[in-house]
Design a protein around this motif. Sequence first.
Motif, PDB file in Angstrom:
ATOM      1  N   GLN A   6      74.138  28.498 -10.408  1.00 16.31           N
ATOM      2  CA  GLN A   6      74.882  27.263 -10.647  1.00 16.31           C
ATOM      3  C   GLN A   6      74.409  26.204  -9.669  1.00 16.31           C
ATOM      4  OE1 GLN A   6      79.097  27.897 -10.648  1.00 16.31           O
ATOM      5  NE2 GLN A   6      79.628  25.756 -10.813  1.00 16.31           N
ATOM      6  N   ARG A  49      68.511  26.065 -19.733  1.00 17.63           N
ATOM      7  CA  ARG A  49      69.835  26.262 -20.308  1.00 17.63           C
ATOM      8  C   ARG A  49      69.824  25.785 -21.758  1.00 17.63           C
ATOM      9  NH1 ARG A  49      74.068  21.582 -19.358  1.00 17.63           N
ATOM     10  NH2 ARG A  49      72.714  19.791 -19.031  1.00 17.63           N
ATOM     11  N   ARG A 104      75.390  25.556 -15.178  1.00 18.19           N
ATOM     12  CA  ARG A 104      74.870  26.923 -15.074  1.00 18.19           C
ATOM     13  C   ARG A 104      73.493  27.017 -15.724  1.00 18.19           C
ATOM     14  NH1 ARG A 104      78.572  30.396 -13.210  1.00 18.19           N
ATOM     15  NH2 ARG A 104      80.759  29.736 -13.217  1.00 18.19           N
ATOM     16  N   TRP A 105      72.590  27.756 -15.059  1.00 19.76           N
ATOM     17  CA  TRP A 105      71.211  27.871 -15.517  1.00 19.76           C
ATOM     18  C   TRP A 105      70.770  29.331 -15.448  1.00 19.76           C
ATOM     19  CZ3 TRP A 105      68.785  23.248 -16.895  1.00 19.76           C
ATOM     20  CH2 TRP A 105      69.428  22.069 -16.476  1.00 19.76           C
ATOM     21  N   LEU A 106      69.783  29.655 -16.315  1.00 18.07           N
ATOM     22  CA  LEU A 106      69.121  30.953 -16.238  1.00 18.07           C
ATOM     23  C   LEU A 106      67.767  30.777 -15.565  1.00 18.07           C
ATOM     24  CD1 LEU A 106      69.794  32.738 -19.659  1.00 18.07           C
ATOM     25  CD2 LEU A 106      70.679  33.353 -17.410  1.00 18.07           C
ATOM     26  N   VAL A 154      64.206  26.812 -14.085  1.00 17.78           N
ATOM     27  CA  VAL A 154      65.424  27.245 -14.785  1.00 17.78           C
ATOM     28  C   VAL A 154      65.517  26.597 -16.161  1.00 17.78           C
ATOM     29  CG1 VAL A 154      66.677  27.641 -12.624  1.00 17.78           C
ATOM     30  CG2 VAL A 154      66.782  25.396 -13.720  1.00 17.78           C
ATOM     31  N   SER A 183      64.039  31.243 -15.032  1.00 18.21           N
ATOM     32  CA  SER A 183      62.871  31.642 -15.831  1.00 18.21           C
ATOM     33  C   SER A 183      61.803  32.267 -14.941  1.00 18.21           C
ATOM     34  CB  SER A 183      62.288  30.433 -16.564  1.00 18.21           C
ATOM     35  OG  SER A 183      63.236  29.885 -17.464  1.00 18.21           O
ATOM     36  N   GLU A 208      66.059  35.725 -15.057  1.00 19.91           N
ATOM     37  CA  GLU A 208      67.194  36.078 -15.910  1.00 19.91           C
ATOM     38  C   GLU A 208      68.516  36.161 -15.153  1.00 19.91           C
ATOM     39  OE1 GLU A 208      66.722  35.831 -19.110  1.00 19.91           O
ATOM     40  OE2 GLU A 208      64.610  35.496 -18.589  1.00 19.91           O
ATOM     41  N   ASP A 209      68.508  35.948 -13.814  1.00 19.34           N
ATOM     42  CA  ASP A 209      69.771  35.790 -13.094  1.00 19.34           C
ATOM     43  C   ASP A 209      70.366  34.428 -13.448  1.00 19.34           C
ATOM     44  OD1 ASP A 209      69.690  38.212 -11.865  1.00 19.34           O
ATOM     45  OD2 ASP A 209      68.934  37.471  -9.943  1.00 19.34           O
ATOM     46  N   GLU A 210      71.719  34.354 -13.419  1.00 16.82           N
ATOM     47  CA  GLU A 210      72.375  33.068 -13.672  1.00 16.82           C
ATOM     48  C   GLU A 210      72.721  32.421 -12.339  1.00 16.82           C
ATOM     49  OE1 GLU A 210      75.656  31.977 -16.832  1.00 16.82           O
ATOM     50  OE2 GLU A 210      76.670  32.532 -14.979  1.00 16.82           O
TER      51      GLU A 210
END
Length: 945
Positions: A66, A91, A72-74, A89, A76, A62-64
Amino acid sequence: MEKLQQFAIGQRWLSDTETELGLGVLIDVDERSISILFPKSDETRVYARHNAPLSRIVFNPEDEIQDQEGQRWLVSSTEDQRGVMRYHVRRSLQDGSIEEKTLNETRIAAHIQLSKPLERLLASQVDYKEWYDLRIEALQMQANIQNSPLRGLIGSRVGLIPHQLYIAHEVGQRFAPRVLLADEVGLGKTIEAGLIVHQQLKTGRAERVLILVPDSLQYQWMIEMRRRFNLHFSLFDLTRTASIREHDPELNPFLTEQCIIAGIDLLVDHDDLRDQAVAAGFDLLVVDEAHHLMWSEEQGGNDRYDVVEELAEHTAGVLLLTATPEQLGVESHFARLRLLDPQRFTSLDAFLDEEAQYQSTAAIAEVLMSDQALTEQHQQQLEQLLGHHINDDAEQRYRAIHELLDRHGTGRILFRNTREAIQGFPGRDCLAAPLPAPEGWSKDGKLREQMWPEESQLDGEWMQSDPRLPWLMEILRGSLKHKKVLLIARSGPVVEALENALRLHAGIRTAMFHESMSLLERDQAAAYFAEESYGAQILLCSEIGSEGRNFQFASDLILFDLPSNPDVLEQRIGRLDRIGQQNRIQIHVPYLIGTAQERMFRWYNEALNIFTNISPTAQILQENFVVELKENLLTDLGADFEAFLEKVSTQREALEIELQQGRDRLLEYNSCRPVVAQKIVAALEDYDDNNHLPMFMKRFMAATNIDFDEQSNGTVIIRPTDQMQVSGLAIDEEGMTATLYRDQALLREDAQYLTLEHPFTESIMEIINTQSFGSTNVALLKTNALKPGSMLVEVWFKVAVIAPKALNLNASLPQQLIRVLLSENGQDLSAKIDPEIIRPYLHHLDGNSCRQVVKARRDILEQRYKQALDLAQTGLPALQNQAKENYQKKWQYEIDRLNYLKQFNPSIRQSEIDRLLQLQKEGLQLFNDITVNPEAIRVLVVVKP
């Protein structure tokens, strides 16, 4: 985010000492050293392996993050492959679908912004102790102002004048106020309007404002808004609107700016611009000189009236300004009230009937405000009006007055203060200076040539023979030698010629102020004139000098010529004859005997009586007699002229008696309820006396390498520097001259007045709110009360509720900041150890030691932070319930009050009550989403003193 301490090629590391290098990649490692490439700066650093000042960066689910392409990705999930991280990750795409992929650690972008306090602390991004202290102090100041009823008032460069502050507070607190400001000349209607506009903008009750004024007043309004309130309005004229439409024909010019000042004739003369102004939509409409809006039941409104009527129909808030609410006739007065509330003011006859009934209310109110005892008849009248009996004592009389004010008349939408009611004006004297006309002077030429002959000789030839120049030199070197003198003439060239002669030929210290000068040059001239000891003796102004600037510290005014309009003449005199003037004003008027100049002087002096008194009837009388006046100005003095002056003077006296008899003292009392007004003044005085901002600003600028140069005159010069450690401040490259104190701000209009509501200060607060400035710190706590070597963890949280600014939900929160202080073993010391108690015992710890503490106590820090967050969140339900209760009570009191008054006073609009009900409902719903956000974390290492 976690930190690991094993080395493998491809890992991402952050330099603790050079965070500006960005995220580095480990490219080489051996038994003694490691090499890190920093792609952002294209530099490689080699560090000793055992004590490298590096923090390993690993992202958690859940950290973002780049990637190197900027996407930008979250995160998983993560997996460790021989020390190098692999991120799974995802998006969201525009079509609503989810894209997923695997991203190796090596593909993460070099730029990294750690914003959460714990993240920064664990990455050894430790701020200075002073930065941490400044952050907490800034958060506390912001919380205090959001809870303050003075919000929107403290940032204005105005004197603490009760009637102005009362109107500003009464009207500025309303949603969509619709009022008529009708104070007499010199009492500060523009300031009152500015205070209301400032409050509306600062509290979010309005975002888009349109000010309509006569063309001649546009610049004055722009200067007043900028100088007094730091509000930047854009001037719209035909040239500007045409330029915008030429660039983009489809663009509505009035949508290009939020705050606009325009000449009302621009919209009168151009229907397309009028339609665009209406279509653009504004939250607040301000109209100056509203007595020019004419209307009758038979013929309807004039062009200006129609423009304002259409805009007022489509604008929630409307302020009309006029110094003459009733002197143009009751029909005209009704017409302006009709603009504010067309639903109530539908019929002139009904309005006249209501006013007639109101006279009895005003009469009994006068008895209540006097020392006269209440008779049985008075008691019966009051019982009929109020519905209950009152005792004849001070408290009940006071309450009865306020109940009458709330229930009856136009007091809620009309505010009118008079000089007689306000008092405190020293008065003014006219000192005529008749001078013989030189030989060859045309006494029967055109009116312009007789009145202002100097304007046709731009080369200055007129100075060779004009007797006003030697008279001016003589009086400045004589009776006015040690006084500050303001001179006003019609044009800039005349002012420049006079200044040149006085400075070069008479050795007099001069300053100029005219339209050809830049804003900075005018500021400098005004400051030079204000300088008490070594400043200019005389400030020479063109007509623009009678607009927008006040010089109450001077009491001698020279009218080098006379304007053709009495309103303009009153504007000139009004630069000195204002609240705050300590001396009787001496008005020096030179004129040439036997010319139109003398006849104009006598017209103003004998017919209109404008020099020694405010003349509320002057403008209407001149408009009524303008044809006769022009004829008389062009003829020699004689019996016809004397009769003309006598006729107009007699009519003026009759009008003034009529106005005096029609004075509405109840309305005047309502326009400045003394007890309430004094409470507002006292609150602002207390705020000024206990203002912590000056010390905070000095500390902030010293801590961030902003040049802060204190001057001997009490001002400061603030300049940005190349070494400045913050960005995004609202300050020009050239810097600015400022003061942090109200008294000095009122004397020096060239210095900006720094308050919590000034753009520069707001930009500092924005840095605190949006950036990580000062969010982490490690310090030494020198005390014998705790075990040496032990550790305390202090975490500050902000109670957050996302809502429209206008609702001001934060003001209902019982507390906006939560501080949690935990011992190393988890004991809650928040209530036992106050931050102010330990402040003197806190000391700086060097950067290397800070990093060692963080790395050694990492696990404990994470545990204590989680505990602090749990404690802060535990108290949320109670905070939420209390906030809802506060918010409910606040709005319900006003809703109940207006519903009650609506039974008696038709000026209470149902739309206003409905608006309050909707706001109450919205706010209560939004409090359901209350959260706490971490703002700062500090580690305190206990050592012996």
